[in-house]
Design an enzyme around this catalytic site. Structure first.
Site, PDB file in Angstrom:
ATOM      1  CB  THR A  47      20.996  21.667   0.395  1.00 42.01           C
ATOM      2  OG1 THR A  47      21.287  22.983  -0.098  1.00 42.01           O
ATOM      3  CG2 THR A  47      20.394  20.829  -0.716  1.00 42.01           C
ATOM      4  CB  CYS A  48      21.428  18.216   4.557  1.00 42.56           C
ATOM      5  SG  CYS A  48      23.039  18.283   3.752  1.00 42.56           S
ATOM      6  CG  HIS A  49      16.975  20.967   8.277  1.00 35.26           C
ATOM      7  ND1 HIS A  49      17.015  20.072   9.323  1.00 35.26           N
ATOM      8  CD2 HIS A  49      15.932  21.798   8.512  1.00 35.26           C
ATOM      9  CE1 HIS A  49      16.029  20.362  10.175  1.00 35.26           C
ATOM     10  NE2 HIS A  49      15.371  21.391   9.708  1.00 35.26           N
TER      11      HIS A  49
END
Length: 161
Positions: A47-49
């Site tokens: 999700t961060c990426h």
């Protein structure tokens, strides 16, 4: 978790400078400026990426129109990983500042630490985004679930400022 009206704490964090890792005080970095600070549970995590960092790349110009001087991404990773991640996502080329909080100093000081041993995440940050003016938090959006990226996305923070 740090709240609206509170000052961000003095905390030493690291970024990759021209000569290698450099330490800075994040409170000093925010002094006299308008900055966005957003945090992710981990560099290169799904999700961060694919969602969180791209949301701030997309909205960077909109934040600039609102007078934001700098957008800072914080993760409990080392500065080498944050530098590589900034390159891989295009965040560095877009002008986002990738900050390593390797010792969890800032994250602990603002009450944003979480652990998820089954996922291999120990001493990580919850997902949030905040607007800081002259060191004082004026808006903060915190996700209830670290796998979600709605309130803490660039668009989510823009909605409240």
């Amino acid at each position: 978790m740090i709240a609206v009206g509170e000052q961000i704490p003095d905390a030493t964090v690291t970024f990759m400078g021209a000569e290698g890792p450099e330490q800075i005080n994040i409170a000093d970095k925010a002094k006299g400026r308008k900055v966005v600070i957003f945090a992710v549970p981990g560099a290169f995590t799904p999700t961060c990426h694919s969602a969180h960092v791209p949301s701030f790349i997309r909205t960077k110009d909109q934040f600039a129109e609102k007078g934001v001087d700098e957008i800072i991404c914080v993760s409990v990773n080392d500065p080498f990983v944050m530098s590589a991640w900034g390159e891989a996502t295009g965040a560095s080329a877009a002008g986002l500042t990738m900050i390593a909080d390797a010792e969890c100093t800032f994250t602990d000081a603002i009450g944003a630490r979480f652990d998820a041993p089954p996922a291999g995440l120990i001493a990580r940050s919850i997902r949030y985004a905040m607007l800081v003016e002259d060191g004082k938090v004026v808006a903060v959006n915190v996700e209830e679930n670290p796998g979600m990226c709605e309130l803490s996305a660039g668009e989510g923070l823009l909605d409240v400022i």
